[in-house]
Design a protein around this motif. Structure first.
Motif, PDB file in Angstrom:
ATOM      1  N   HIS A 124       0.892  -1.359   0.049  1.00 50.00           N
ATOM      2  CA  HIS A 124       0.040   0.059  -0.138  1.00 50.00           C
ATOM      3  C   HIS A 124       1.109   1.428  -0.001  1.00 50.00           C
ATOM      4  CE1 HIS A 124       0.329  -1.088   4.663  1.00 50.00           C
ATOM      5  NE2 HIS A 124       0.797   0.324   4.531  1.00 50.00           N
ATOM      6  N   ASP A 125       2.125   1.241   0.249  1.00 51.99           N
ATOM      7  CA  ASP A 125       3.048   2.604   0.047  1.00 51.99           C
ATOM      8  C   ASP A 125       3.590   2.820  -1.140  1.00 51.99           C
ATOM      9  OD1 ASP A 125       2.705   3.162   2.927  1.00 51.99           O
ATOM     10  OD2 ASP A 125       4.124   1.443   3.400  1.00 51.99           O
ATOM     11  N   ASP A 183       1.531   5.810  -7.152  1.00 53.57           N
ATOM     12  CA  ASP A 183       0.763   5.261  -8.466  1.00 53.57           C
ATOM     13  C   ASP A 183       1.707   4.889  -9.567  1.00 53.57           C
ATOM     14  OD1 ASP A 183      -1.368   5.709  -6.775  1.00 53.57           O
ATOM     15  OD2 ASP A 183      -1.682   7.642  -7.808  1.00 53.57           O
TER      16      ASP A 183
END
Length: 153
Positions: free
Chosen positions: A56-57, A60
């Motif tokens: 999740h870190d 994008d």
């Protein structure tokens, strides 16, 4: 920012001097290495080039490139090793290896049933004399690199 006690970050700091097995290919966001201490030629590891401890870190941009790398490496492994499919696995839980990394593992057609699925990790725990040699890992790395540089698959 690299983390000094992180194995992946220590390799990133010397990226220009790494042997083929430690830097099969790379872009701005990802580096590919051949796994060490494995009995399976072609076991690759896909690592973010900055220290990331959880999926999740990822930024994008890193996330966008991730899928492309996984597919391209799977195709290159199929061409290089003749594997039936590839496994893509991510845990990043082993001590010293909390840096996010994805295992891209060639699953050969003749792989023993006890090594299929999660059992494939048993091939990382084989006696040292069964490990893929540095020379063999470099040869596989160069073959995968050539596949990645060829026409898009």
């Amino acid at each position: 920012m690299p983390t000094p006690e992180c194995y992946a970050c220590s390799k990133e700091a010397a990226i220009d001097e790494l042997p083929p097995r430690e830097c099969v290919a790379h872009d701005r966001h990802w580096r590919v290495a051949h796994a060490f201490n494995t009995a399976l030629p072609g076991w690759l590891v896909l690592l973010p080039r900055r220290h990331v401890a959880a999926v999740h870190d990822l930024t994008d941009a890193e996330a966008a490139a991730l899928g492309m790398w996984q597919v391209r490496l799977s195709r290159a492994l199929r061409s290089t090793t003749g594997c039936a499919k590839t496994y893509v696995v991510q845990f990043a839980e082993a001590e010293g290896f909390a840096h996010v990394h994805f295992h891209i593992v060639p699953r050969m057609a003749d792989l023993q049933p006890e090594h299929r699925g999660p059992g494939v990790f048993g091939l990382l725990r084989r006696p040292e004399q069964e490990h893929v040699s540095a020379d063999q890992a470099d040869q596989v790395a160069q073959s995968v690199r050539a596949q990645l540089q060829g026409p898009r698959m």
